[in-house]
Design a protein around this motif. Structure first.
Motif, PDB file in Angstrom:
ATOM      1  N   ALA A 185       2.329   2.364  -1.197  1.00 40.03           N
ATOM      2  CA  ALA A 185       2.277   1.037  -2.012  1.00 40.03           C
ATOM      3  C   ALA A 185       3.727   0.192  -1.334  1.00 40.03           C
ATOM      4  N   SER A 186       3.365  -1.018  -1.417  1.00 39.02           N
ATOM      5  CA  SER A 186       4.606  -1.873  -1.301  1.00 39.02           C
ATOM      6  C   SER A 186       5.566  -2.017  -2.373  1.00 39.02           C
ATOM      7  N   VAL A 187       6.793  -2.542  -2.078  1.00 40.61           N
ATOM      8  CA  VAL A 187       7.612  -2.865  -3.357  1.00 40.61           C
ATOM      9  C   VAL A 187       6.797  -3.777  -4.318  1.00 40.61           C
ATOM     10  N   GLU A 188       6.254  -4.983  -3.638  1.00 36.42           N
ATOM     11  CA  GLU A 188       5.662  -5.876  -4.800  1.00 36.42           C
ATOM     12  C   GLU A 188       4.665  -5.001  -5.735  1.00 36.42           C
ATOM     13  N   GLN A 189       3.689  -3.974  -4.913  1.00 35.28           N
ATOM     14  CA  GLN A 189       2.898  -3.257  -5.871  1.00 35.28           C
ATOM     15  C   GLN A 189       3.479  -2.436  -6.548  1.00 35.28           C
ATOM     16  N   LEU A 190       4.562  -1.912  -6.259  1.00 33.45           N
ATOM     17  CA  LEU A 190       5.343  -1.024  -7.203  1.00 33.45           C
ATOM     18  C   LEU A 190       5.866  -1.742  -8.493  1.00 33.45           C
ATOM     19  N   CYS A 191       6.138  -2.987  -8.158  1.00 37.46           N
ATOM     20  CA  CYS A 191       6.826  -3.913  -9.363  1.00 37.46           C
ATOM     21  C   CYS A 191       5.687  -4.149 -10.398  1.00 37.46           C
ATOM     22  N   GLN A 192       4.449  -4.051 -10.011  1.00 42.76           N
ATOM     23  CA  GLN A 192       3.231  -4.429 -11.134  1.00 42.76           C
ATOM     24  C   GLN A 192       3.316  -3.232 -12.298  1.00 42.76           C
ATOM     25  N   VAL A 193       3.936  -2.013 -11.774  1.00 45.79           N
ATOM     26  CA  VAL A 193       3.805  -1.165 -12.884  1.00 45.79           C
ATOM     27  C   VAL A 193       4.727  -1.260 -13.936  1.00 45.79           C
ATOM     28  N   GLU A 194       4.365  -0.845 -15.112  1.00 44.03           N
ATOM     29  CA  GLU A 194       5.253  -1.156 -16.338  1.00 44.03           C
ATOM     30  C   GLU A 194       6.263  -0.358 -16.214  1.00 44.03           C
TER      31      GLU A 194
END
Length: 602
Positions: free
Chosen positions: A578-587
């Motif tokens: 996962a990218s940083v942006e995708q990781l940020c989507q996790v609660e």
């Protein structure tokens, strides 16, 4: 009890005229033969009454010390039991085929945007399965060709659900990027329908549908869509030129079984036709088939290969098949009629002739390989003064600075490496990096059972290492009471170059063979295989250990956040991708923590 003292009369008198399975054992308790019978009494008695039996069967009968039988409810049930016992016991006088892992399939999943993937195992009703294919290469090549034409997604669901921009496959024209809605659901479904038709062998229907859609798009002045369909038609034409042999008849599903015999060696060639397309073939070399008739070998292959495995509606043979019970059992297993017929004329005859040519070619290649192996083995026998040398076992240790230590044991027997008998040992409870302790543990675990009278006995044990490792092996054999096992250390030469190895004897003497010596080539072959098997296991163990502990080592990621990450992405590997942006989507994952996780995992 010796074989000469065995009196079969008392056993034969007690046998019933019922279906069942019989097993012959020698005086050591090893199984000699497993067979099935419609009437146990008649079948077992025939072995002791015939005068025209082959020398091989006569030799087997002379070694029988015990007979065991199992009565079954039907001949079909006896067939299943016989097949299971042959595979598990591997009797010395039965024809034995290698029990391969399951064959590969191409799968179109049941998702909203179906995924094209490769699969081994039992089919699941939720998805569409095409195959089986004779090998992984044939299945994966077909997948690549389908991607070129229809550009169906192949990504994991966790990746598909979390993409924000098209992947590389879209950029090179291998995917329509349904993950970011660059293709409508209707157009994607059309591609899936055409892919299914192509996999079913209905090429003309696919061409007609695509040509009609292209002409309609052009008439409506949807030129971009028409151009896409035009390119697909061109790609489809290219695929058809590269694709496997096509049937001129209907979309047949069939297996073609051909056989070739030469110089005491037998090859059974299995060719697979699905949807009228010849997908490829696979060659099998049965053990213990030296003086068996062709129809016996083919019958043994059909039983061992198809029972408890997918069966096509048609099996094509060179000669008549007379085992009605087996044919009926295959039909019951498949839930439809399975025809086993001869190839008397037409396309089936051509298929069979092609299979027989391939069987003969594979047989000749195997004979050439065995000729080289015979020379190597004979030279090693002369070098070591071991005229009866047949079975070689070799050990190697692999680790990274003491991490994830794995030991391997590989087996060479009957002029070939025997991968089904390989073993790996996860080494625990030692000082990291202590190769001597690792070797001691592996050898002890391997030969403890042999010391207790179980397992196959090697004629020669090779130890990958110098005099130190060899001394450890000698100590282990002394402790286990196996001092008569021949041991040789294989030390790497100067600069670890191949051809400079030294063979170290238990008395400490070292011998360096010429680089072109066939005996050295055999030792290198076995030693390199042990090294490969060890390092493959080590890398898998190391990778699993590092991945499993990676999230736990990141400060700020506790149990709750770790569970959230794994639940969101579906697994550790997907988190690492996962990218940083995708990781940020996790609660619960801030941008700063996402960057920290990304850096740690990369």
């Amino acid at each position: 009890m010796s074989a000469e003292k065995f009196d079969p009369k008392s056993v034969l008198d007690s046998l019933p005229l019922l279906p069942g399975v019989y097993r012959y054992y020698d005086s050591k308790g090893d199984v000699l033969y497993v067979g099935k019978a419609k009437q146990l009494k008649k079948r077992v008695s025939s072995y002791f009454q015939k005068t025209n039996i082959s020398p091989r069967i006569r030799l087997m009968v002379s070694h029988i010390a015990r007979i065991e039988t199992t009565v079954t409810r039907s001949e079909a049930e006896a067939l299943l039991l016989e097949n299971n016992l042959i595979k598990s016991l591997r009797p010395r006088y039965n024809i034995l085929f290698r029990d391969d892992k399951s064959y590969p399939y191409i799968v179109l999943t049941g998702h909203e945007f179906p995924r094209l993937t490769y699969y081994r195992g039992a089919p699941n009703r939720q998805h569409q399965y095409f195959g089986p294919y004779p090998n992984a290469y044939a299945a994966k090549e077909s997948m690549q060709l389908l991607q070129k034409v229809f550009r169906i997604r192949t990504c994991e669901d966790s990746v598909f659900s979390n993409r924000t921009r098209p992947c590389l496959l879209h950029q090179i024209g291998r995917c329509t990027a349904p993950c970011v809605k660059l293709v409508s659901e209707e157009d994607y479904r059309a591609d899936i329908r055409n892919a299914v038709l192509l996999l079913q062998g209905k090429q003309q229907e696919v061409e007609q549908a695509m040509r009609a859609a292209m002409e309609q798009a052009a008439e409506q002045q949807h030129y971009e869509q028409a151009a896409v369909l035009r390119d697909q038609l061109r790609a489809l034409y290219t695929v058809q030129q590269k694709q496997f042999v096509e049937s001129t008849g209907s979309a047949t599903d069939a297996d073609i079984i051909a056989l070739a015999q030469q110089d005491g060696l037998t090859c059974v060639n299995l060719a697979m036709v699905r949807g009228g397309r010849h997908l490829g073939d696979k060659s099998f070399f049965p053990e213990h088939a030296e003086d068996m008739e062709a129809d016996e070998i083919v019958q043994a292959f059909i039983a061992q290969h198809y029972l408890n495995r997918s069966v096509p509606p048609l099996i094509v043979l060179a000669a008549e098949f007379h085992d009605e019970a087996l044919a009926q059992l295959l039909s019951e297993q498949a839930g439809r009629t399975v025809r086993i017929s001869t190839a008397s004329s037409g396309e089936r005859k051509q298929w069979l002739e092609m299979g027989q040519r391939n069987a003969l070619l594979a047989l000749q290649q195997r004979l050439m390989q065995q000729g080289g192996q015979k020379l190597r083995l004979e030279r090693l026998r002369e070098l070591l003064d071991m005229p009866e040398l047949q079975r070689i076992e070799c050990f190697d240790i692999s680790h990274t600075m003491g991490e994830a230590t794995v030991a391997s044991c590989v087996v060479y027997e009957n002029l070939d490496m025997r991968s089904s008998q390989y073993r790996r040992y996860n080494i625990t409870g030692i000082t990291p990096g202590d190769d001597y302790a690792a070797m001691r543990q592996a050898l002890t675990r391997r030969y403890q059972k042999l010391a207790e009278g179980e397992g196959a006995r090697p004629d020669l044990v090779l130890i990958d290492g110098g005099l130190g490792q060899l001394h450890i092996a000698m100590e282990v054999m002394q402790e286990l009471g196996l001092t008569d096992l021949a041991l040789i250390g294989v030390a790497k030469g100067e600069e670890r170059k191949a051809g400079l190895e030294q063979l170290i004897s238990p008395d400490g003497t070292a011998q360096q063979l010429r680089s072109d010596e066939p005996a050295l080539h055999l030792i290198q072959q076995v030693r390199d295989e042990a090294h490969r098997f060890a390092i493959t296991g080590h890398r898998a163990k190391r990778g699993k250990a590092r991945t499993a502990s990676s999230l736990e080592e990141i400060s700020g990621v506790g149990d709750k956040r770790r569970r959230s990450l794994l639940t969101h992405f579906g697994g550790l590997r997907e988190v690492a991708q996962a990218s940083v942006e995708q990781l940020c989507q996790v609660e619960g994952i801030s941008k700063a923590l996402a960057e920290k996780i990304y850096q740690q995992l990369h």
